[in-house]
Motif scaffolding. Structure first.
Motif, mmCIF file in Angstrom:
data_model
loop_
_atom_site.group_PDB
_atom_site.id
_atom_site.type_symbol
_atom_site.label_atom_id
_atom_site.label_comp_id
_atom_site.label_asym_id
_atom_site.label_seq_id
_atom_site.Cartn_x
_atom_site.Cartn_y
_atom_site.Cartn_z
ATOM 1 N N PRO A 20 0.797 -1.230 0.000
ATOM 2 C CA PRO A 20 0.000 0.000 0.000
ATOM 3 C C PRO A 20 0.825 1.274 0.000
ATOM 4 O O PRO A 20 0.342 2.332 -0.434
ATOM 5 C CB PRO A 20 -0.822 -0.112 1.297
ATOM 6 C CG PRO A 20 -0.848 -1.567 1.611
ATOM 7 C CD PRO A 20 0.475 -2.091 1.150
ATOM 8 N N VAL A 21 2.068 1.208 0.498
ATOM 9 C CA VAL A 21 2.916 2.412 0.544
ATOM 10 C C VAL A 21 4.169 2.251 -0.317
ATOM 11 O O VAL A 21 5.110 3.032 -0.209
ATOM 12 C CB VAL A 21 3.298 2.770 1.999
ATOM 13 C CG1 VAL A 21 2.069 3.215 2.773
ATOM 14 C CG2 VAL A 21 3.982 1.603 2.701
ATOM 15 N N GLU A 22 4.176 1.224 -1.164
ATOM 16 C CA GLU A 22 5.287 0.947 -2.072
ATOM 17 C C GLU A 22 6.624 0.817 -1.339
ATOM 18 O O GLU A 22 7.671 1.202 -1.858
ATOM 19 C CB GLU A 22 5.392 2.039 -3.152
ATOM 20 C CG GLU A 22 4.182 2.093 -4.061
ATOM 21 C CD GLU A 22 4.374 3.033 -5.236
ATOM 22 O OE1 GLU A 22 5.353 3.804 -5.242
ATOM 23 O OE2 GLU A 22 3.552 2.979 -6.173
ATOM 24 N N ALA A 23 6.564 0.266 -0.131
ATOM 25 C CA ALA A 23 7.807 0.014 0.597
ATOM 26 C C ALA A 23 8.599 -1.094 -0.092
ATOM 27 O O ALA A 23 9.832 -1.072 -0.135
ATOM 28 C CB ALA A 23 7.512 -0.369 2.043
ATOM 29 N N LEU A 24 7.885 -2.063 -0.621
ATOM 30 C CA LEU A 24 8.472 -3.111 -1.456
ATOM 31 C C LEU A 24 7.902 -2.921 -2.854
ATOM 32 O O LEU A 24 6.691 -3.040 -3.064
ATOM 33 C CB LEU A 24 8.106 -4.498 -0.927
ATOM 34 C CG LEU A 24 9.018 -5.103 0.140
ATOM 35 C CD1 LEU A 24 8.335 -6.299 0.787
ATOM 36 C CD2 LEU A 24 10.350 -5.526 -0.459
ATOM 37 N N ASN A 25 8.756 -2.620 -3.807
ATOM 38 C CA ASN A 25 8.266 -2.367 -5.164
ATOM 39 C C ASN A 25 9.349 -2.729 -6.169
ATOM 40 O O ASN A 25 10.452 -3.124 -5.794
ATOM 41 C CB ASN A 25 7.862 -0.900 -5.316
ATOM 42 C CG ASN A 25 9.009 0.039 -4.999
ATOM 43 O OD1 ASN A 25 9.925 0.192 -5.813
ATOM 44 N ND2 ASN A 25 9.005 0.656 -3.818
ATOM 45 N N ALA A 26 9.017 -2.609 -7.407
ATOM 46 C CA ALA A 26 9.927 -3.024 -8.478
ATOM 47 C C ALA A 26 11.003 -1.994 -8.786
ATOM 48 O O ALA A 26 11.866 -2.238 -9.620
ATOM 49 C CB ALA A 26 9.127 -3.316 -9.752
ATOM 50 N N HIS A 27 10.980 -0.865 -8.097
ATOM 51 C CA HIS A 27 11.894 0.216 -8.445
ATOM 52 C C HIS A 27 13.042 0.398 -7.447
ATOM 53 O O HIS A 27 14.180 0.623 -7.842
ATOM 54 C CB HIS A 27 11.117 1.532 -8.575
ATOM 55 C CG HIS A 27 9.919 1.432 -9.446
ATOM 56 N ND1 HIS A 27 10.007 1.187 -10.805
ATOM 57 C CD2 HIS A 27 8.598 1.497 -9.161
ATOM 58 C CE1 HIS A 27 8.791 1.129 -11.314
ATOM 59 N NE2 HIS A 27 7.921 1.312 -10.351
ATOM 60 N N ALA A 28 12.719 0.303 -6.159
ATOM 61 C CA ALA A 28 13.746 0.557 -5.147
ATOM 62 C C ALA A 28 13.487 -0.317 -3.927
ATOM 63 O O ALA A 28 12.532 -0.107 -3.192
ATOM 64 C CB ALA A 28 13.751 2.024 -4.748
ATOM 65 N N PHE A 29 14.310 -1.314 -3.723
ATOM 66 C CA PHE A 29 14.175 -2.237 -2.601
ATOM 67 C C PHE A 29 15.121 -1.766 -1.489
ATOM 68 O O PHE A 29 16.321 -1.572 -1.729
ATOM 69 C CB PHE A 29 14.585 -3.636 -3.068
ATOM 70 C CG PHE A 29 14.546 -4.680 -1.984
ATOM 71 C CD1 PHE A 29 13.345 -5.255 -1.636
ATOM 72 C CD2 PHE A 29 15.705 -5.088 -1.334
ATOM 73 C CE1 PHE A 29 13.303 -6.234 -0.661
ATOM 74 C CE2 PHE A 29 15.659 -6.063 -0.359
ATOM 75 C CZ PHE A 29 14.452 -6.637 -0.025
ATOM 76 N N TYR A 30 14.702 -1.470 -0.280
ATOM 77 C CA TYR A 30 13.440 -1.718 0.372
ATOM 78 C C TYR A 30 13.281 -0.559 1.330
ATOM 79 O O TYR A 30 14.187 -0.298 2.121
ATOM 80 C CB TYR A 30 13.482 -3.085 1.043
ATOM 81 C CG TYR A 30 12.550 -3.366 2.196
ATOM 82 C CD1 TYR A 30 11.205 -3.048 2.137
ATOM 83 C CD2 TYR A 30 13.020 -3.976 3.339
ATOM 84 C CE1 TYR A 30 10.353 -3.332 3.203
ATOM 85 C CE2 TYR A 30 12.170 -4.262 4.397
ATOM 86 C CZ TYR A 30 10.844 -3.944 4.341
ATOM 87 O OH TYR A 30 10.016 -4.226 5.406
ATOM 88 N N ASP A 31 12.165 0.163 1.315
ATOM 89 C CA ASP A 31 11.961 1.341 2.141
ATOM 90 C C ASP A 31 11.443 0.894 3.512
ATOM 91 O O ASP A 31 10.233 0.861 3.760
ATOM 92 C CB ASP A 31 10.985 2.294 1.465
ATOM 93 C CG ASP A 31 10.901 3.638 2.151
ATOM 94 O OD1 ASP A 31 11.306 3.732 3.317
ATOM 95 O OD2 ASP A 31 10.421 4.601 1.516
ATOM 96 N N VAL A 32 12.368 0.572 4.399
ATOM 97 C CA VAL A 32 12.010 0.034 5.718
ATOM 98 C C VAL A 32 11.245 1.067 6.538
ATOM 99 O O VAL A 32 10.274 0.734 7.236
ATOM 100 C CB VAL A 32 13.273 -0.427 6.467
ATOM 101 C CG1 VAL A 32 12.904 -0.968 7.847
ATOM 102 C CG2 VAL A 32 14.006 -1.498 5.668
ATOM 103 N N ASP A 33 11.663 2.329 6.472
ATOM 104 C CA ASP A 33 11.005 3.371 7.267
ATOM 105 C C ASP A 33 9.537 3.523 6.882
ATOM 106 O O ASP A 33 8.662 3.660 7.756
ATOM 107 C CB ASP A 33 11.727 4.710 7.091
ATOM 108 C CG ASP A 33 13.106 4.718 7.730
ATOM 109 O OD1 ASP A 33 13.342 3.867 8.618
ATOM 110 O OD2 ASP A 33 13.934 5.557 7.346
#
Length: 237
Positions: free
Chosen positions: A176-189
Protein backbone atom coordinates in the motif's frame (compact mmCIF):
# COMPACT_ATOMS: atom_id res chain seq x y z
CA UNK A 1 31.30 -16.86 10.28
CA UNK A 2 28.15 -16.81 12.39
CA UNK A 3 26.61 -19.70 14.25
CA UNK A 4 28.34 -22.98 13.43
CA UNK A 5 28.29 -26.25 15.31
CA UNK A 6 30.22 -29.40 14.46
CA UNK A 7 29.00 -32.44 16.34
CA UNK A 8 29.98 -35.97 15.40
CA UNK A 9 29.47 -39.21 17.35
CA UNK A 10 32.51 -40.47 19.20
CA UNK A 11 33.89 -43.71 17.78
CA UNK A 12 36.13 -46.35 19.26
CA UNK A 13 39.41 -46.86 17.32
CA UNK A 14 38.23 -50.14 15.82
CA UNK A 15 34.57 -49.22 15.36
CA UNK A 16 33.22 -49.69 11.82
CA UNK A 17 32.57 -46.58 9.75
CA UNK A 18 28.83 -45.85 9.47
CA UNK A 19 27.07 -46.13 6.14
CA UNK A 20 26.93 -43.04 3.98
CA UNK A 21 23.90 -40.88 4.56
CA UNK A 22 21.40 -40.46 1.75
CA UNK A 23 19.27 -37.51 0.68
CA UNK A 24 16.14 -39.54 1.49
CA UNK A 25 17.33 -40.04 5.08
CA UNK A 26 17.99 -36.32 5.49
CA UNK A 27 14.61 -35.47 3.99
CA UNK A 28 12.71 -37.78 6.37
CA UNK A 29 14.64 -36.63 9.46
CA UNK A 30 14.02 -33.02 8.51
CA UNK A 31 10.28 -33.50 8.09
CA UNK A 32 10.06 -35.33 11.41
CA UNK A 33 11.55 -32.23 13.04
CA UNK A 34 8.95 -29.87 11.52
CA UNK A 35 11.26 -28.58 8.79
CA UNK A 36 11.66 -29.07 5.04
CA UNK A 37 14.62 -29.24 2.71
CA UNK A 38 14.59 -25.90 0.88
CA UNK A 39 17.67 -26.53 -1.21
CA UNK A 40 20.51 -28.98 -1.73
CA UNK A 41 23.77 -28.54 -3.56
CA UNK A 42 27.36 -29.67 -3.94
CA UNK A 43 29.59 -26.69 -3.05
CA UNK A 44 32.28 -28.07 -5.36
CA UNK A 45 29.93 -27.43 -8.27
CA UNK A 46 27.88 -24.46 -7.02
CA UNK A 47 30.86 -22.52 -5.64
CA UNK A 48 28.97 -21.82 -2.42
CA UNK A 49 30.78 -19.25 -0.31
CA UNK A 50 32.92 -20.43 2.63
CA UNK A 51 32.52 -24.12 1.81
CA UNK A 52 34.50 -26.67 -0.14
CA UNK A 53 33.21 -30.04 -1.23
CA UNK A 54 30.61 -32.26 0.40
CA UNK A 55 26.86 -31.68 0.35
CA UNK A 56 24.96 -28.67 1.69
CA UNK A 57 21.31 -28.95 2.72
CA UNK A 58 19.26 -25.81 3.50
CA UNK A 59 16.45 -26.20 6.02
CA UNK A 60 13.31 -24.09 6.37
CA UNK A 61 9.97 -24.16 8.17
CA UNK A 62 7.38 -26.68 7.01
CA UNK A 63 3.60 -26.40 7.19
CA UNK A 64 3.81 -28.51 10.38
CA UNK A 65 6.43 -26.25 11.96
CA UNK A 66 4.19 -24.01 14.04
CA UNK A 67 2.32 -26.90 15.68
CA UNK A 68 5.67 -28.45 16.62
CA UNK A 69 7.10 -25.15 17.81
CA UNK A 70 4.13 -24.28 20.04
CA UNK A 71 4.78 -27.42 22.11
CA UNK A 72 8.50 -26.64 22.54
CA UNK A 73 10.27 -25.43 25.70
CA UNK A 74 11.52 -22.41 23.77
CA UNK A 75 7.94 -21.24 23.19
CA UNK A 76 6.85 -22.03 26.75
CA UNK A 77 9.64 -20.17 28.56
CA UNK A 78 8.64 -16.77 27.03
CA UNK A 79 12.30 -15.76 26.69
CA UNK A 80 13.61 -13.70 23.73
CA UNK A 81 14.28 -15.22 20.30
CA UNK A 82 12.32 -18.46 20.78
CA UNK A 83 12.44 -19.52 17.11
CA UNK A 84 16.20 -18.99 16.88
CA UNK A 85 16.72 -20.99 20.07
CA UNK A 86 14.40 -23.73 18.84
CA UNK A 87 16.27 -23.81 15.53
CA UNK A 88 19.62 -24.11 17.29
CA UNK A 89 18.47 -27.07 19.37
CA UNK A 90 16.69 -28.89 16.55
CA UNK A 91 19.23 -28.34 13.77
CA UNK A 92 22.17 -29.20 16.04
CA UNK A 93 20.29 -32.38 16.98
CA UNK A 94 19.90 -33.25 13.31
CA UNK A 95 23.60 -32.54 12.76
CA UNK A 96 24.53 -34.90 15.55
CA UNK A 97 22.20 -37.67 14.39
CA UNK A 98 23.27 -37.39 10.75
CA UNK A 99 26.97 -36.62 11.34
CA UNK A 100 26.98 -33.17 9.79
CA UNK A 101 28.01 -29.61 10.59
CA UNK A 102 25.19 -27.20 11.49
CA UNK A 103 25.10 -23.58 10.32
CA UNK A 104 22.63 -20.82 11.16
CA UNK A 105 21.56 -17.56 9.48
CA UNK A 106 21.49 -15.71 12.82
CA UNK A 107 24.05 -15.05 15.57
CA UNK A 108 26.27 -12.56 13.70
CA UNK A 109 27.95 -10.45 12.72
CA UNK A 110 29.67 -11.91 10.87
CA UNK A 111 26.85 -13.86 9.28
CA UNK A 112 26.96 -17.13 7.41
CA UNK A 113 26.25 -16.47 3.68
CA UNK A 114 22.77 -18.00 3.57
CA UNK A 115 21.56 -15.72 0.77
CA UNK A 116 24.44 -16.88 -1.43
CA UNK A 117 23.73 -20.50 -0.54
CA UNK A 118 20.02 -20.10 -1.24
CA UNK A 119 20.54 -18.43 -4.62
CA UNK A 120 23.01 -21.12 -5.66
CA UNK A 121 20.67 -23.95 -4.70
CA UNK A 122 18.62 -23.54 -7.89
CA UNK A 123 15.41 -23.26 -5.85
CA UNK A 124 15.57 -19.67 -4.60
CA UNK A 125 15.57 -16.60 -6.83
CA UNK A 126 15.35 -12.82 -6.71
CA UNK A 127 11.76 -11.60 -7.09
CA UNK A 128 10.69 -8.50 -9.04
CA UNK A 129 10.69 -6.51 -5.77
CA UNK A 130 14.14 -7.70 -4.76
CA UNK A 131 13.07 -10.08 -1.99
CA UNK A 132 13.90 -13.75 -2.28
CA UNK A 133 11.30 -16.13 -3.72
CA UNK A 134 11.37 -19.92 -3.36
CA UNK A 135 9.94 -22.45 -5.80
CA UNK A 136 7.63 -24.08 -3.22
CA UNK A 137 6.95 -21.47 -0.51
CA UNK A 138 7.12 -18.30 -2.60
CA UNK A 139 8.07 -15.20 -0.65
CA UNK A 140 7.31 -16.72 2.76
CA UNK A 141 10.84 -18.08 3.13
CA UNK A 142 12.06 -18.84 6.64
CA UNK A 143 15.47 -20.50 6.55
CA UNK A 144 16.27 -21.92 9.97
CA UNK A 145 19.62 -23.59 9.39
CA UNK A 146 21.78 -25.73 7.15
CA UNK A 147 23.59 -29.05 7.32
CA UNK A 148 26.94 -29.55 5.63
CA UNK A 149 28.11 -33.12 5.06
CA UNK A 150 31.66 -34.07 4.21
CA UNK A 151 30.23 -36.73 1.92
CA UNK A 152 29.06 -35.79 -1.54
CA UNK A 153 25.85 -37.77 -2.01
CA UNK A 154 23.14 -37.60 -4.67
CA UNK A 155 20.55 -34.84 -4.20
CA UNK A 156 17.35 -33.88 -5.98
CA UNK A 157 18.12 -31.70 -8.98
CA UNK A 158 15.87 -28.62 -9.21
CA UNK A 159 14.59 -27.14 -12.45
CA UNK A 160 16.56 -23.95 -11.83
CA UNK A 161 13.70 -21.95 -13.35
CA UNK A 162 12.38 -19.04 -11.33
CA UNK A 163 8.64 -19.13 -10.54
CA UNK A 164 8.64 -15.43 -11.50
CA UNK A 165 9.42 -16.22 -15.14
CA UNK A 166 5.80 -16.46 -16.28
CA UNK A 167 4.21 -14.64 -13.34
CA UNK A 168 2.34 -11.30 -13.79
CA UNK A 169 4.15 -10.09 -10.63
CA UNK A 170 1.29 -9.09 -8.32
CA UNK A 171 3.98 -8.54 -5.67
CA UNK A 172 5.20 -5.44 -7.52
CA UNK A 173 2.04 -3.46 -6.79
CA UNK A 174 0.76 -5.10 -3.58
CA UNK A 175 2.38 -2.85 -0.96
CA UNK A 176 0.00 0.00 0.00
CA UNK A 177 2.92 2.41 0.54
CA UNK A 178 5.29 0.95 -2.07
CA UNK A 179 7.81 0.01 0.60
CA UNK A 180 8.47 -3.11 -1.46
CA UNK A 181 8.27 -2.37 -5.16
CA UNK A 182 9.93 -3.02 -8.48
CA UNK A 183 11.89 0.22 -8.44
CA UNK A 184 13.75 0.56 -5.15
CA UNK A 185 14.18 -2.24 -2.60
CA UNK A 186 13.44 -1.72 0.37
CA UNK A 187 11.96 1.34 2.14
CA UNK A 188 12.01 0.03 5.72
CA UNK A 189 11.01 3.37 7.27
CA UNK A 190 7.86 3.60 5.14
CA UNK A 191 6.98 0.04 6.06
CA UNK A 192 7.30 0.65 9.81
CA UNK A 193 5.38 3.93 9.56
CA UNK A 194 2.52 2.22 7.76
CA UNK A 195 2.37 -0.60 10.33
CA UNK A 196 1.80 2.04 13.01
CA UNK A 197 -1.42 3.18 11.28
CA UNK A 198 -4.91 1.72 11.50
CA UNK A 199 -4.74 0.69 7.84
CA UNK A 200 -1.50 -1.14 8.48
CA UNK A 201 -2.94 -3.48 11.09
CA UNK A 202 -3.92 -6.05 8.48
CA UNK A 203 -0.29 -6.38 7.39
CA UNK A 204 0.75 -6.62 11.03
CA UNK A 205 -1.69 -9.39 11.93
CA UNK A 206 -2.19 -11.22 8.64
CA UNK A 207 1.20 -10.78 7.00
CA UNK A 208 3.06 -8.61 4.53
CA UNK A 209 0.74 -7.85 1.61
CA UNK A 210 3.60 -8.07 -0.87
CA UNK A 211 4.81 -11.47 0.28
CA UNK A 212 1.27 -12.83 0.44
CA UNK A 213 0.55 -11.56 -3.09
CA UNK A 214 3.04 -14.09 -4.50
CA UNK A 215 0.94 -17.01 -5.83
CA UNK A 216 3.59 -19.51 -4.70
CA UNK A 217 3.40 -18.28 -1.08
CA UNK A 218 0.28 -20.44 -0.65
CA UNK A 219 2.66 -23.40 -0.66
CA UNK A 220 4.01 -22.37 2.75
CA UNK A 221 0.60 -23.13 4.32
CA UNK A 222 1.45 -20.60 7.02
CA UNK A 223 -1.22 -19.82 9.61
CA UNK A 224 -2.10 -16.37 10.92
CA UNK A 225 -0.56 -16.99 14.37
CA UNK A 226 2.84 -17.76 12.91
CA UNK A 227 2.69 -14.79 10.55
CA UNK A 228 1.67 -12.45 13.38
CA UNK A 229 4.61 -13.66 15.47
CA UNK A 230 7.08 -12.88 12.68
CA UNK A 231 5.53 -9.46 12.12
CA UNK A 232 5.72 -8.62 15.84
CA UNK A 233 9.38 -9.57 15.82
CA UNK A 234 9.93 -7.28 12.82
CA UNK A 235 7.78 -4.46 14.19
CA UNK A 236 7.59 -4.64 18.00
CA UNK A 237 5.04 -2.34 19.57
Amino acid sequence: MARRSTRTPEMEPDAPVSAQVTYAQVDVATQDAGLIVMGAQHPRESDAKQLEGGTLILLGTAAAFWDVFETSPEWADKQPHPIDRWSTRVVEGLAQDLTATAYFPFGGPPYTPFIDWALKSGRTFTSPVGALVHDSVGMLISLRGALHFEQEFDVTTPSGVSPCTDCPAPCATACPVEALNAHAFYDVDSCHSYLNTKSGQSCLTEGCATRLACPISDGAERGRTQTAHHMRAFHPS
